[in-house]
Structures are given as C-alpha cells and as structure tokens.
Motif scaffolding. Sequence first.
Motif: not given
Length: 747
Positions: A66, A87, A117, A161, A175, A214-215, A293, A325, A499
């Motif tokens: 991702t 993840f 996610d 997430f 987003r 998030k975020h 992130d 991450m 995104e």
Amino acid sequence: MKNSNIYIFTALLSALFFSCNNANTKTSVVKSDDIIEQKIDSIIALMTVDEKIGQTVLYSSIEDITGPVLDKNYTTYLKNGQMGAIFNATGSAFTRKLQKIAVEETRLGIPLIFGYDVIHGYKTIFPIPMGEASSWDLELMKKTASIAAKEAAAEGLHWTFAPMVDISRDPRWGRIAEGAGEDTYLGSLIAKARVEGFQGKNLADKHTVLACAKHYAAYGAAQAGRDYHTVDMSLNTLKEVYLPPFKAAIDADVATFMTAFNELNGVPATGNSFLLKDILRDEWKFNGFVVTDYTSINEMVPHGFAEDLKHAGELAMNAGVDMDMQGGVYKNHMKASIEENKIKISRLDEAVRDILRLKFKLGLFEDPYKYCNEADEANIILHKDHLEVSREAARKSIVLLKNENNVLPLDASKKVALIGPLADDQFHIIGNWAAKGDRDGIAVSVKEGFEAQNKAFSYAKGCDIEGGDTANFNEAIKIAKTSDVVVMVMGESERMSGEAASRTDLKLPGLQQQLIAEIKKTGTPIVLVLYNGRPLNLTYENQTVDAIVEAWFPGTDGGHAVTDVLYGDYNPSGKLTVTFPRNVGQVPIHYNMKRTGRPEDLEGAHSRYVSKYIDVENSPLFPFGYGLSYTTFEYGEPQLSSNTLSNNGSITVKTTVTNTGNVAGEEVVQLYIKDRFGSVTRPVKELKGFKKITLEKGASTTVEFTITSEDLKFYNNKLEFANETGDYDLFVAGSSDANFTSSFTYK
Ligand code: GLC
C-alpha cells in the motif's frame, strides 16, 4: 514453542503468579490491568535492546503493498526477532505460519500483531466512508465496522488502520472519500461509532480488532487539496475543527493512533511533540501506541526536518512515535541512537510497554493463534447477513440530489435505456481501500440489479470513464431514442479517489458529459446515477438531466441498492456531509464559513463591494445536510422552552415535522446554531444536533433537542475552550441552507 521459550514463559508466569498471590494475601485485589503491567515489567526485564527495538518495527508482507519502498526481507527480520508487527498479511493459514515463526523460533516468543486497512469492509464491502456518513445513521456505521472487524479477525487480523477521522473541506483531495466529510460535530460522532464498532466491548473477543485513529493530524487540510502537501493553520482552527474527531476516538478508547504524512505549521506530524506528547499524552491521557504512516519517519528527510534517517528516527521516537511502519529506521538506526543516548532506553521501554499492553489485551500471550482459525473463515466471510447489511448501508447512503417532474421513482412499466461506463460495473463499485473486496463477480452491478428485478431495459456502455473514444455513442443514442427513460450510471474510477488521487478538475472525467449531451438531444428523460469519491462539479449535469442520484461507491451490494432506490423499493434518505461546489474555483467551500466584514447580505451594503465572485454566486450547488426524498417534509416553527439560557441551565427546542407527501420516508432533522459575535469571529452556523426520523405519509412527530451552555463552547481569543454570553440564533431543518427562525440569549 522452543524449550527455551517455554522455560522463559514458565519462569515469567510463575514469578507473576507468586507476586499476584503475595498481593492478594495483603488483602489488596490486583486489578487485571495491574497484572498486565506486572507481566510487561517481567518481559521487559528479560528483553535485550535488540528485542525491544524489534517490537517497534512494523513491516508489510509482499502479498499486498500500500505504498512505495518495499523491503522484501521481512521474514528474515521476523526470524531475528526484529519485528513486532506485520501488515498486509491475511488469511488464517498465512498469519498462523508467520505467527509460528515469532512465537516458536525467536528467543522470547513474543507474538506478532497483524494489521490491515479494513476501511469500509473486509470481504463484504460497504459504501466508502463518506457514502456511509451520508446515511447519518450512527448505529449502522457501528454495525458495518463490527462486521468488518469480524470478517478481518476471521482471517487472522488483529488491527485495522481505521477509522480515518480527518475532516476535509477540499474535494480536490482524493482522501476526502475516506472520512466523514466537512463537519466536526458529525465527524466526531462517526469516529466514536466506528471505533466502537471495530473494537467492541472487549479487545480479547476474537471477533473484534484494534482500531487506529488516523491521520494525526489535519491531513485533510493539505494545501490546494494536493495529497501529502503542506498544512498550515491557526491553533484555533486546529483545535476547533481538526482535532475533536481524534479526541472522540480517544473517548471511545481507541487503541492506536497513526501519524500523518503532512507537516503541521512547519513540523511534520511524525516528529511533532506538540501533537504527540503535549496533546495526545499529556492532555488527552492516551495510553495506546502510536504508529507512523507508511515510511513517514523517512520522509522527514525530504520534508527538510531531519538531517538523515538516524536523526529522523530520533526526532520521531523522542516526539512520541512508538512504531515505525515500513521505514526500517528504528530497525537500522535506533541501537546507535540509544548507545549515543540520543534516545533514552526509558523512552524505548515506554514504547515497548504500550505495544505489549495491547498484545496482552488482545489475548495473544494466552493464545497467539486464537485469530487463526480456518474453520471460522468459511462461516463468517461474506455471510448472507453481512451482504444484507451491505445492501442496507448502500440504500441509506444514497443521496437524491435532483428529481425534476418526479421522474423518480421509475414506473416498472416504463422501458429503460441503461447507459454508462459504470452501469455494468463490478470493479469500481466497491471503491478505493476495499481490502479483500472482490472486484470480479461477487459485487452486484446496477445492470444485475435491473435483471434481478426483471425490469424491461436495454443496455449500452456508451463510453469509458476516461479517454476520448466516441465509437459507442451511437449505440447508446439508439436505445435512448426507443426508451421511455434513460438511466446513466457514470462517475469516477475507484483510482480517482483515495490516496495520491487529487484532482484539479471536479467534472465527470473523459467524454461522459459529451455523452450526456448527446443523450439529451434525444428528448428522453435522463436519470444520472453517480459513483464518485468526492463532491463533483455537477453544474452542467444539474442543468441538463432530470434526476441525480449520488450513490458514492456503494459497495458489494450496490447494484441492488441503487435499483431499490430507482424503483422506489427504498425511499432515499441520505444527506450530504460535504458541500458540492458550483465549480472548483469556489474551493474551499463549506457550510460553516465565516461571515467576513462585507457579507453579501449585509444591509445597505453596496452590491459591488461585498465578498463575492464576479462570475459565480457564493452559494454551493448542493449544500451540507441536503438530500431529497420521494416524499416531502414540512417543519413547524421551533418552540423554545425559554429564550434565555443560564450557565447551568438548558433550553429545549421542539419542532413538529410532518410528512406531507404520498409515501413513507426518513428525514434527518438538523439543528443549527449561530453565535452572533465572539472574542474570535464565529462561523455563520454550526450543526449542533440531528435526529433521523421515519414518518408514514401524513404523519407528524415532534423532534426535541436540548441546548446547554456546553454546546456554545469554542476556542476563544486566549485559546481557551469556553463559551461567551450573548445572543444566538437557531433553526431546525432538513438541510444547512435554511433560514434562522428563533433566537435566545445566553446570560
Ligand atoms: C498508506 C495510508 C494509510 C494506510 C497505510 C498502510 O500510505 O496513508 O492510510 O493505513 O499506508 O497501508
């Protein structure tokens, strides 16, 4: 588990058992949280620095990436105890395989947590979050989150997430699709509902997962709507608009936070101790853990905030980031930073403690494999009950924006020409960030929805979503000419939201508008159904077609839900949670803007010298809170229990709402308040309450709201969250663009 691990755990647990017993004999009951803390103490005491650093490292599997920068060696790090979480690894068999390495092949055997996610469903996909938000149905959003958690947990996952709680007022930002829209009050309630849905009442319940707010923070205010771009705002705006949904997530006991990519007022969120320590830990008392992130620690170098990766790691860790991450920065540089005392071991222990605490709360130390149960998968994934909720959520998310001459609902006897690049679509319909959602056969297209209802229709694609090919126009024009009504299913591709998907032009992409123009020439009425992840510029469509049905990306059962609405099997009840501009030049535009010193409606103002454009009116095409129904609702004058509000008093506001149409329907009754003046300028109105009601035709009900002085608080000129005496106006309506009808004084 290797002998050494068994020895360690036995020693650990007996030591603990002894200490707990001791405590009990002193007639003090040791609470479970205290027992967990004691267990954590014992584990940390056994850990080497390398093992501690390992817990702060999160890597993606290579099965489903991702983001950029993929390090394929994660299984090596796993074997070496250099990873605490993974993840993008899914499926009970695969996660069990990876968990066995961590638990049985590393020295201490500390279990992994698996993240993914799961944004709007896992395998059963619900409408994109902004679509769901348009239902204004908090219980529904909690239910869909709980189903998503159940399906994800059935495939070995412990952590999602989500929810994304970023407020956004800019449709150029891709987003905006992932959040709840532009309003802080509504966005905060939705954040709470989604956290409660994902986490349930007990994190050890194997049908729930850790949620992640998030975020953090203010990612939705990226300059010019360009993803990852700079964020710069006053502390008043930050605290009034962008932070409250995160605080609502904390109040719902959210387990984790994720830092944002953006800088905030010159300091990247991932190295921002004001956000991560002063507010998150010291003011809000958050006791979960903070993950970055995707490689956002590394990105502090290009941000121009860190000299190199090692410096970036020190800035992040010392600001309060617990887990890295995908960046590999903690893995590769933290040991040196510790040795140079640039990161204190006590800070590392804090991060490890926060991570281990949630592994205990998930029950992973008791049974690391409790979530890896292949038998569960078959019974839970895509369960028929889940698909029914997917249809319900899609129905309730749909917003009817226009319905001229009551062209909707469709008369079953009418011949329909079904046209458009998304009419027979099963790929884009589940939207962006669709986890393990199926895009090839399980999702229901509108065409399938029509077939299921045995409706008389003909079909032609007409054009693609993008591109300049008009070769299929004629086929579409031909069936339009021989039909009673045209249903055009159009919009964006799923890749145009989410995104890295900002757009500077909000119109329907490709030749879709040209096709509408050609179909318009046939004289057959047009119903436009939209799949999109942002407010679009629908000014042309609004002038051209007879009905507009905003379906967002409606999810796995979207085709049935759209058909249900088009034929009146469900009366649309959705309301916009984000403003649709007349064109991109109006952006940012939202319902609760400031009045300015030269508002258009200022009495006696010269028509030229006021705050306006010379080429388009200030009002949006479709405002926040707006949505039509197949029936109509009439609002009586609000009745206030008093026109004076004292500091510890309250005012009740009662409004009679009547269904004045011919069919039953649901209405989102909304309460807006305006503070006429304050020590800082105040928005022209603010949503302060809503209730979704159902009324049979001809029926009435009285909707009651209660206003207290708490509802009037804002961040004043001293940055204090306080209320101020003065005069306030209010109205109760089915949209934000109504007029004030009542007022009261707060003394
Ligand atoms: C992405 C997104 C974030 C997501 C993460 C893991 O870059 O910004 O929302 O949770 O990486 O996939």
